[in-house]
Design a protein around this motif. Structure first.
Motif, short mmCIF file in Angstrom:
data_model
loop_
_atom_site.label_atom_id
_atom_site.label_comp_id
_atom_site.label_asym_id
_atom_site.label_seq_id
_atom_site.Cartn_x
_atom_site.Cartn_y
_atom_site.Cartn_z
N THR A 1 0.83 -1.20 0.00
CA THR A 1 0.00 0.00 0.00
C THR A 1 0.87 1.24 0.00
OG1 THR A 1 -0.13 0.06 2.43
CG2 THR A 1 -1.86 -1.15 1.25
N GLY A 2 0.35 2.29 -0.65
CA GLY A 2 1.00 3.59 -0.60
C GLY A 2 2.36 3.69 -1.25
N VAL A 3 2.60 2.91 -2.33
CA VAL A 3 3.90 3.03 -3.01
C VAL A 3 3.91 4.30 -3.85
CG1 VAL A 3 4.10 0.52 -3.08
CG2 VAL A 3 3.32 1.74 -5.12
N MET A 4 5.09 4.72 -4.22
CA MET A 4 5.26 5.92 -5.05
C MET A 4 6.18 5.60 -6.22
SD MET A 4 5.65 8.92 -2.18
CE MET A 4 4.39 9.15 -0.91
N SER A 5 5.98 6.33 -7.31
CA SER A 5 6.85 6.23 -8.48
C SER A 5 6.98 7.63 -9.06
CB SER A 5 6.26 5.27 -9.52
OG SER A 5 6.19 3.95 -9.01
#
Length: 473
Positions: free
Chosen positions: A453-457
């Motif tokens: 959950t809540g990954v960023m790219s």
């Protein structure tokens, strides 16, 4: 006595050379690079607790504030660490004790940083990515670059997080960030104290993904979390919405940044050793490499608006959803096929909704040079690509590095580093020259053999303006 003719000629030539050398202009010496080390305020947290706010500005060391506070410096690079203790007892803190979700450090004059800080304390105050709330707010990444620069404030870090110890920020000549009247700094350190909590050997702590606990009050009718509108608002790209990504709406939101506000606990009430556990005191340590500014010597860097893989193609403003979820691949899927792919296209440094205003000195056809590109991703990431959407050329590929041990900077199970792409004079590749409005594609690959959950790219891009005329249409 008479001297031989050859000797007299040699003396006359030597005298002429000395006279010519004395008459020639003397080149100004290149300024020596200097270093300054400074620390944030102490960050005191109990196990499972979050720090995520703008801290009060602090005066920079004398070698910066006293010497250059009325002029300017050229920042050629910096390093960041999370430490505890002081002096000879100072030690780097491993990610499994204090997880660095992200950090931002602002440099500039005291009055501008005081305004930023005071605004962050006011109800409905400075929160560049969020909605309205009655409680004090913190600052995250994404404040409009032009707004900061008008206030003589330059930000560093922006969204860098766990990769901070193996994430070089050094800029090739002739590029540098120029900070005017640098007397103070203010930091946002989004830290999670995970010391001794919920971690299997060789695994990352699940708390770093900011899980929802029973204490979080989600009101679907009002659209609030703990009485506040979510920050940022839910604004997923069309592709993520089509996937049914849970992070795109409040009613399906399971965990992530919006549950990771300052002061909250990410553990359930009653978990032994958390709310009644021992306090730990951490500091953000910043090492700045710089020299005195000399007009015309460097090409000034600016932070570009691009890129966030969650951003809608025609969203409001320049902010996307920032985060998204990785859903676990279907049972029985071969491991090599458990890959989640997200992609988006956005302009390098142009947004019609915020840039196309009367009196703006920015134009979509302005040419800029891309000098530096570095990705920001979370645990589970495999690769991040930055692609010229028109030519298909891959401008930069970021490959995350994962730790293998129990030492700070090499934490097993954690993403520990990510290398940038630098452009400049040989032997580096030349900086790509692009319009502000040039479309760039971000493609993010995550391992989906387990859910996240809540990954960023994100891409953090540094550009320099040019005097070159825009190409004819």
């Amino acid at each position: 006595l008479c001297q031989p003719l050859r000797t007299r000629r040699r003396q006359m030539m030597l005298a002429a050379l000395v006279a010519a050398a004395a008459a020639a202009p003397v080149a100004a010496p290149v300024a020596q690079e200097e270093r300054a080390v400074f620390y944030s305020h102490p960050i005191t947290l109990r196990p499972g607790q979050v720090h995520n706010r703008v801290d009060k500005p602090i005066r920079l060391p004398p070698e910066v504030a006293d010497r250059y506070g009325r002029s300017a410096i050229e920042v050629t690079g910096f390093e960041v660490d999370i430490v505890e203790g002081q002096g000879e007892r100072e030690r780097s803190v491993p990610l499994f004790d204090a997880y660095n979700h992200h950090y931002v450090t602002f440099l500039g004059p005291q009055d501008a940083l005081d305004r930023l800080y005071n605004h962050s304390l006011a109800p409905g105050g400075f929160d560049p990515i969020g909605g309205k709330c009655e409680k004090p707010r913190h600052a995250h990444l994404g404040m409009k670059t032009a707004r900061l620069e008008r206030a003589k404030v330059v930000q560093f870090g922006g969204a860098s997080g766990a990769e901070f110890r193996h994430n070089p920020h050094d800029f090739a000549e002739p590029f540098a960030y120029v900070v005017r009247e640098p007397t103070h700094f203010a930091s946002v350190a989004h830290l999670i104290n995970t010391r001794g909590l919920l971690r299997a050997p060789g695994e990352y702590s699940p708390l770093l993904e900011c899980p929802r606990t029973s204490e979080r009050r989600v009101d679907l009718e009002e659209g609030t979390i703990d009485g506040c509108l979510p920050r940022p608002p839910f604004t997923c790209s069309e592709a993520l919405r089509a996937q049914g990504n849970p992070s795109c709406a409040l009613d399906t939101y399971q965990g992530g940044y919006r549950f990771c506000e300052d002061g909250v606990f990410l553990t359930e009430p009653g978990v032994p050793g958390t709310r009644d556990g021992p306090e730990s005191v951490f500091r953000l340590k910043f090492t700045l490499r710089f020299r005195g500014h000399e007009p015309g010597r460097v090409r000034q860097l600016h932070s570009a608006l691009c890129c966030d893989v969650t951003r809608p193609a025609h969203g409001e403003g320049f902010i996307g959803n920032i985060e998204y979820d990785i859903q676990r691949c279907a049972p029985g899927t071969p491991p090599e096929q458990c890959v989640h792919v997200a992609t988006s296209v956005e302009a390098l440094d142009w947004d019609e909704s915020v840039d196309a205003v009367p009196g703006s000195d920015r134009h979509p056809d302005d040419l800029v040079d891309l000098a530096y590109a570095v990705g920001h991703v979370h645990v589970g990431a495999i690769r991040l690509d930055l692609i010229d959407e028109l030519s298909g050329q891959v401008l930069c590929t970021a490959i995350p590095e994962y730790g293998q041990s129990e030492t700070a900077g090499d934490e097993a199970g954690y993403l520990k580093g990510i290398q940038p792409c630098k452009f400049g004079p040989p032997p580096l590749a030349p900086p790509p020259r692009l319009k502000r409005s040039h479309p760039l594609r971000t493609v993010a690959y995550y391992n989906s053999s387990r859910a996240h959950t809540g990954v960023m790219s994100l891409w953090l891009l540094s550009i320099a303006e040019t005097d070159a005329p825009a190409p004819a249409a």
